[in-house]
Write a protein that holds these residues in place. Structure first.
Motif, PDB file in Angstrom:
ATOM      1  N   VAL A 137       1.077 -10.891  15.760  1.00  0.00           N
ATOM      2  CA  VAL A 137       0.946 -10.820  14.520  1.00  0.00           C
ATOM      3  C   VAL A 137       1.312  -8.901  14.407  1.00  0.00           C
ATOM      4  O   VAL A 137       0.840  -8.372  14.797  1.00  0.00           O
ATOM      5  N   VAL A 138       1.859  -8.778  12.775  1.00  0.00           N
ATOM      6  CA  VAL A 138       1.896  -7.281  12.676  1.00  0.00           C
ATOM      7  C   VAL A 138       1.439  -6.597  11.102  1.00  0.00           C
ATOM      8  O   VAL A 138       1.151  -7.557  10.190  1.00  0.00           O
ATOM      9  N   PHE A 139       0.631  -5.985  11.520  1.00  0.00           N
ATOM     10  CA  PHE A 139      -0.251  -5.112  10.409  1.00  0.00           C
ATOM     11  C   PHE A 139       0.546  -3.950   9.938  1.00  0.00           C
ATOM     12  O   PHE A 139       1.158  -2.808  10.316  1.00  0.00           O
ATOM     13  N   ILE A 140       1.241  -4.264   8.813  1.00  0.00           N
ATOM     14  CA  ILE A 140       1.871  -3.412   7.618  1.00  0.00           C
ATOM     15  C   ILE A 140       0.826  -2.325   7.108  1.00  0.00           C
ATOM     16  O   ILE A 140       0.319  -2.860   6.228  1.00  0.00           O
ATOM     17  N   GLY A 141       1.945  -1.346   7.557  1.00  0.00           N
ATOM     18  CA  GLY A 141       0.771  -0.056   7.203  1.00  0.00           C
ATOM     19  C   GLY A 141       1.155   0.672   5.154  1.00  0.00           C
ATOM     20  O   GLY A 141       2.153   0.080   5.164  1.00  0.00           O
ATOM     21  N   GLN A 142       0.323   1.505   4.879  1.00  0.00           N
ATOM     22  CA  GLN A 142       0.668   1.790   3.302  1.00  0.00           C
ATOM     23  C   GLN A 142       0.433   3.277   3.344  1.00  0.00           C
ATOM     24  O   GLN A 142      -0.131   3.976   4.634  1.00  0.00           O
ATOM     25  N   THR A 143       0.784   4.172   2.856  1.00  0.00           N
ATOM     26  CA  THR A 143       0.642   5.568   2.547  1.00  0.00           C
ATOM     27  C   THR A 143      -0.653   5.377   2.128  1.00  0.00           C
ATOM     28  O   THR A 143      -1.593   4.878   1.558  1.00  0.00           O
ATOM     29  N   GLU A 144      -1.421   6.624   2.567  1.00  0.00           N
ATOM     30  CA  GLU A 144      -2.850   7.143   2.285  1.00  0.00           C
ATOM     31  C   GLU A 144      -3.419   6.566   0.372  1.00  0.00           C
ATOM     32  O   GLU A 144      -4.841   6.247   0.329  1.00  0.00           O
TER      33      GLU A 144
ATOM     34  N   SER B  29      -1.556 -11.313  19.834  1.00  0.00           N
ATOM     35  CA  SER B  29      -1.448  -9.633  19.875  1.00  0.00           C
ATOM     36  C   SER B  29      -1.263  -9.184  19.097  1.00  0.00           C
ATOM     37  O   SER B  29      -0.319  -9.700  17.533  1.00  0.00           O
ATOM     38  N   ILE B  30      -1.394  -7.600  18.428  1.00  0.00           N
ATOM     39  CA  ILE B  30      -1.137  -7.706  17.042  1.00  0.00           C
ATOM     40  C   ILE B  30      -0.383  -5.911  17.435  1.00  0.00           C
ATOM     41  O   ILE B  30      -0.255  -5.540  18.281  1.00  0.00           O
TER      42      ILE B  30
ATOM     43  N   ILE C 215       6.179 -14.776  13.072  1.00  0.00           N
ATOM     44  CA  ILE C 215       5.227 -13.459  13.350  1.00  0.00           C
ATOM     45  C   ILE C 215       4.023 -14.059  12.127  1.00  0.00           C
ATOM     46  O   ILE C 215       5.032 -14.452  10.830  1.00  0.00           O
ATOM     47  N   ASP C 216       3.164 -13.819  12.328  1.00  0.00           N
ATOM     48  CA  ASP C 216       2.546 -13.479  10.797  1.00  0.00           C
ATOM     49  C   ASP C 216       1.464 -12.201  10.321  1.00  0.00           C
ATOM     50  O   ASP C 216       1.340 -10.785  11.287  1.00  0.00           O
ATOM     51  N   PHE C 217       2.065 -11.906   9.362  1.00  0.00           N
ATOM     52  CA  PHE C 217       2.281 -10.357   8.931  1.00  0.00           C
ATOM     53  C   PHE C 217       1.223 -10.456   7.963  1.00  0.00           C
ATOM     54  O   PHE C 217       0.731 -11.581   6.891  1.00  0.00           O
ATOM     55  N   ILE C 218       0.446  -8.807   7.771  1.00  0.00           N
ATOM     56  CA  ILE C 218      -0.862  -8.891   7.209  1.00  0.00           C
ATOM     57  C   ILE C 218      -0.851  -7.507   7.093  1.00  0.00           C
ATOM     58  O   ILE C 218      -0.545  -6.684   7.693  1.00  0.00           O
ATOM     59  N   SER C 219      -1.861  -7.476   5.918  1.00  0.00           N
ATOM     60  CA  SER C 219      -1.804  -5.744   4.846  1.00  0.00           C
ATOM     61  C   SER C 219      -2.753  -5.928   4.095  1.00  0.00           C
ATOM     62  O   SER C 219      -3.187  -6.852   4.082  1.00  0.00           O
ATOM     63  N   ILE C 220      -3.517  -4.522   3.642  1.00  0.00           N
ATOM     64  CA  ILE C 220      -4.162  -4.451   3.013  1.00  0.00           C
ATOM     65  C   ILE C 220      -4.102  -5.167   1.020  1.00  0.00           C
ATOM     66  O   ILE C 220      -4.145  -5.784   0.618  1.00  0.00           O
ATOM     67  N   SER C 221      -2.347  -4.461   1.032  1.00  0.00           N
ATOM     68  CA  SER C 221      -1.451  -4.974  -0.087  1.00  0.00           C
ATOM     69  C   SER C 221       0.104  -4.200  -0.250  1.00  0.00           C
ATOM     70  O   SER C 221       0.205  -3.869  -1.097  1.00  0.00           O
TER      71      SER C 221
END
Length: 373
Positions: free
Chosen positions: A180-187, A217-218, A262-268
């Protein structure tokens, strides 16, 4: 449809992306002049010259609105809307870059023809592609153009995947559970603003995140402009999951286009819309700001940079001409070079091209030789 004036409106309350807006307006200024022979704002005077009628004062408009662009993003008071609309010249076409909801709603309610331009979230193609929302009596041929570009984007995904796997480790697809990869964003990413004007944070989706990750794993892919906020969000995700979450070091397109599942996840993050083009899973916790593949209303259509810088395209936008696209394929990296906006594509371009690696190594060697005298 008669067009006497071009007006450039976007998020008038936001000042952090003026250079990007100015680039778009400067790029389309001459095509608009040739298409309509109308009054087009002077791009060298943006944001002072937007094409509004004399007398409009941004400071007065801002005082009518909430104190921050985030709290105003979903809606502004009616007096502010009226003040803005009063300063639209007659027979105007409003063109904006990343129009906020308050502006789109105000123009639509007043039946003002408009075009919302933004860079498509699918950014792995041979060049950046525009996402265009048209609220005019446009030529139906623009839908066919969008479909052809969508097909080209899928082809480009296959070409990127071929290159990444050709230059990567040789062997079969790794077995086992998907990482799992969490894709971050700007604040303060605009896509994080909810209907109440609040910025969405990962804690709102703690249960969904725990269920999605499970015991797998993430890692955390930090946004290049997130700064300290990215590190803070990574630690908060770790607290939700009850374990340490490491920082992802591989480039995004190496992950998406590689052999590993890989499974990707993010808020938006818009990058989640790219994952499916490579056969990977993308899970959006909130909602995308510019849905291209899952938008039932079909709000946004694709257009290349060559398209939006063509006079014929704009004639088709207002329904006074037809347009089937440029005669040649989409140029490679035209908008990326002019806009100087490469994002994750730069890593792919360098890492999977022996020519550029040789340029870099030779440049370094020449620098060392000069330093040695």
């Amino acid at each position: 449809m008669r067009i006497d004036h071009i007006v450039h409106l976007d998020d008038l309350l936001r000042t952090d992306s003026l250079r990007a807006r100015g680039f778009i307006y400067a790029s389309i200024a001459e095509p608009l002049r040739q298409a309509f022979a109308s009054v087009v704002p002077d791009p060298s005077r943006f944001p002072l010259d937007r094409g509004l009628s004399p007398g409009f004062e941004l400071s007065r408009f801002s005082r009518m609105c909430p104190s921050t662009w985030q709290t105003a993003y979903r809606g502004i008071p009616e007096p502010a809307v009226d003040y803005l609309l009063e300063h639209l010249p007659p027979n105007a076409l409003v063109i904006g870059y990343e129009m906020p909801p308050w502006l789109r709603n105000a123009l639509d309610a007043a039946k003002v023809p408009r075009v919302d331009l933004r860079v498509s979230p699918l950014r792995f193609a041979r060049d950046l592609v525009m996402a265009v929302e048209v609220r005019t009596p446009a030529d139906p041929g623009l839908s066919a153009l969008s479909s052809r570009l969508a097909a080209q984007i899928r082809i480009d995904a296959g070409l990127m995947q071929a290159a990444v796997q050709h230059n990567g480790p040789v062997g079969p697809t790794p077995e086992g559970l998907a990482h799992v990869v969490f894709i971050g964003q700007t604040e303060s990413d605009a896509s994080l603003i909810d209907d109440s004007g609040d910025l969405v944070r990962i804690e709102r989706y703690a249960d969904r995140l725990r269920t999605f990750v499970g015991q797998r794993s993430i890692s955390y892919a930090c946004h290049p402009y997130a700064g300290a906020y990215g590190s803070n969000e990574r630690r908060r995700i770790g607290r939700i999951l009850g374990r340490t979450v490491g920082r992802e070091k591989k480039p995004l397109y190496d992950l998406m286009a590689g052999r590993q599942r890989i499974d990707f996840i993010s808020i938006s993050s818009g990058a989640l819309q790219e994952a499916s083009h490579f056969g990977q899973r993308g899970e959006t916790l909130f909602r995308p700001i510019c849905p291209m593949e899952t938008d039932a209303q079909g709000r946004y259509q694709f257009a290349s940079f060559s398209d939006v810088t063509s006079p014929e395209y704009w004639l088709a936008v207002v329904g006074t001409g037809s347009y089937t696209g440029v005669a040649h394929p989409m140029p490679e990296n035209l908008m990326r070079r002019l806009h100087n906006a490469w994002w994750g594509y730069a890593d792919f371009y360098i890492d999977n091209d022996a020519f550029w690696r040789r340029v870099i190594s030779r440049s370094l060697w020449n620098m060392i030789k000069r330093m040695r005298g």
